[in-house]
Design an enzyme around this catalytic site. Structure first.
Site, PDB file in Angstrom:
ATOM      1  N   HIS A  57       0.799  -1.232   0.000  1.00  0.00           N
ATOM      2  CA  HIS A  57       0.000   0.000   0.000  1.00  0.00           C
ATOM      3  C   HIS A  57       0.835   1.287   0.000  1.00  0.00           C
ATOM      4  CE1 HIS A  57      -0.016  -0.183   4.697  1.00  0.00           C
ATOM      5  NE2 HIS A  57       0.998   0.542   4.276  1.00  0.00           N
TER       6      HIS A  57
ATOM      7  N   HIS B  40      -2.744   4.737   9.422  1.00  0.00           N
ATOM      8  CA  HIS B  40      -1.432   5.263   9.814  1.00  0.00           C
ATOM      9  C   HIS B  40      -1.638   6.578  10.565  1.00  0.00           C
ATOM     10  CE1 HIS B  40      -0.734   2.642   6.326  1.00  0.00           C
ATOM     11  NE2 HIS B  40       0.501   2.501   6.734  1.00  0.00           N
TER      12      HIS B  40
ATOM     13  N   HIS C 298       9.785  -3.800   4.808  1.00  0.00           N
ATOM     14  CA  HIS C 298      10.233  -2.403   4.774  1.00  0.00           C
ATOM     15  C   HIS C 298      10.451  -1.875   6.186  1.00  0.00           C
ATOM     16  CE1 HIS C 298       5.811  -1.876   5.079  1.00  0.00           C
ATOM     17  NE2 HIS C 298       5.893  -0.558   5.180  1.00  0.00           N
TER      18      HIS C 298
ATOM     19  N   GLU D 130       3.247  -5.239   9.063  1.00  0.00           N
ATOM     20  CA  GLU D 130       1.982  -5.074   8.323  1.00  0.00           C
ATOM     21  C   GLU D 130       1.545  -6.383   7.655  1.00  0.00           C
ATOM     22  OE1 GLU D 130       2.323  -0.311   7.125  1.00  0.00           O
ATOM     23  OE2 GLU D 130       2.707  -1.818   5.591  1.00  0.00           O
TER      24      GLU D 130
HETATM   25  C1  DHB Z   1       6.135   3.743   3.170  1.00  0.00           C
HETATM   26  C2  DHB Z   1       5.548   2.499   3.299  1.00  0.00           C
HETATM   27  C3  DHB Z   1       4.436   2.342   4.105  1.00  0.00           C
HETATM   28  O1  DHB Z   1       3.827   1.130   4.340  1.00  0.00           O
HETATM   29  C4  DHB Z   1       3.879   3.425   4.737  1.00  0.00           C
HETATM   30  O2  DHB Z   1       2.726   3.237   5.416  1.00  0.00           O
HETATM   31  C5  DHB Z   1       4.465   4.674   4.638  1.00  0.00           C
HETATM   32  C6  DHB Z   1       5.612   4.845   3.843  1.00  0.00           C
HETATM   33  C7  DHB Z   1       7.340   3.937   2.303  1.00  0.00           C
HETATM   34  O3  DHB Z   1       7.819   2.988   1.686  1.00  0.00           O
HETATM   35  O4  DHB Z   1       7.799   5.068   2.199  1.00  0.00           O
HETATM   36 FE    FE Z   2       2.167   1.291   5.855  1.00  0.00          FE
END
Ligand code: DHB
Ligand code: FE
Length: 319
Positions: A12, A59, A194, A241
């Site tokens: 997402h 978020h 991530h 997540e």
């Molecule tokens: C990023 C990824 C995410 O899941 C998020 O909620 C906010 C930023 C990113 O890769 O920058």
């Molecule tokens: Fe996220």
């Protein structure tokens, strides 16, 4: 009777939304990402679900550190896009399905999963970006109503993968006890690996992500035993997540057909993963016994039509 016809997993990343909103989809960096969803949009256009249940995480847009429900089910008639700092995204307001959502709340809560009922909620990139990736960029209205299920993965402790998987099963039971004939798809969103801040910012672990996708199809119960610390260590702080994908998986049959998969790195800080899973087809014997033929379009169910098409896209998916 309503039924869940397929599960969709999708990352997402907010920058994907920004690329869409700012006309950057043809830039090589973004084209690589969007190209992985072209076949899926065709699949979705053919599947024509009546409702989408979207498991996602907020978020700090609708909720804040002051109040974070573990599982929050959106029962409202509509869900406007949230202002995440640059004004609300230019996407249509999402229509809900209050009757099915209320039915799910009742069934799941009486099955002892203590959902929070939310009757007013704005939705952020966690929900709107996967919607764009699968339904494109409609100007005025999304093609089907949406039931958002917001999961806490931003403040410790998030729910366990096992709890998520079992909630998926309870949601399936709820859907299947709804009297109206509705074809429902369920999304699991977020991830894959991530980490956005701290010394390991930028961490991506493709080997771990791909093993997660393999097991999501073949052995999801194995994934339900992964502790939070392993997500954090292997997939980064925001990799947690990925537990949301287990709600989607729990809502499907034990055996599923993986009809499409896409994986690319990176988009912003994130590994982008995408999968479409359908409940496994009946064996040829069972079909014969049911007096059905998969040949010929006449009398073919919508789900069978989607499956036939899916098999064409499956051979072309990117791994
Ligand atoms: C990023 C990824 C995410 O899941 C998020 O909620 C906010 C930023 C990113 O890769 O920058
Ligand atoms: Fe996220």
């Amino acid at each position: 009777m309503a039924k869940i016809i397929a599960g969709i997993g999708s990352s997402h990343v907010p920058a994907i939304g920004a690329a869409l909103d700012n006309g950057k989809t043809e830039e090589p960096y973004w084209k690589r990402v969007f190209s992985g969803f072209e076949k899926s949009k065709q699949w979705m256009a053919q599947a024509k679900p009546d409702v989408a249940i979207v498991v996602y995480n907020d978020h700090a847009s609708a909720f804040s550190v002051e109040m974070i429900p573990t599982f929050a089910l959106g029962c409202a008639a509509e869900f406007p896009p949230a202002d995440e700092g640059w004004g609300p995204r230019p996407v249509p307001v999402l229509k809900g399905h209050p009757a099915l959502a209320a039915h799910i709340a009742q069934s799941v809560i009486l099955d002892e999963f203590d959902l929070t009922i939310v009757n007013k909620m704005e939705v952020d990139h966690g929900l709107t970006v996967p919607m764009n990736l699968l339904f494109g960029q409609p100007k005025d209205a999304w093609p089907c109503p949406v039931i958002p299920l917001a999961v806490n993965v931003v403040m410790y402790p998030p729910p366990t993968g096992h709890r998520c998987y079992m909630l998926g099963k309870a949601i399936r039971k709820a859907v299947e006890s709804y009297p109206e004939d509705l074809n429902v798809v369920i999304f699991g969103t977020g991830g894959l690996s991530h980490q956005i801040s701290g010394p390991r910012a930028g961490l991506i672990n493709s080997k771990w992500d791909k093993a997660f996708l393999d097991n999501l199809t073949r052995d999801p119960k194995k994934l339900t035993r992964i502790p939070h610390i392993e997500y954090m260590r292997e997939a980064g702080a925001e990799g947690i997540e990925m537990v949301m994908w287990l709600i989607m998986r729990g809502a499907l049959d034990d055996k599923v057909d993986e009809v499409y998969r896409f994986y690319t790195v990176p988009a912003s800080n994130t590994a982008v993963g995408h999968i479409i899973l359908e409940n496994a087809r009946k064996s040829a014997g069972a079909r014969k016994a049911a007096g059905k033929s998969r040949r010929g379009a006449a009398g073919k169910s919508r789900q069978a039509a989607v499956r036939q098409r899916s098999h064409r896209i499956a051979s072309k998916g990117t791994r």
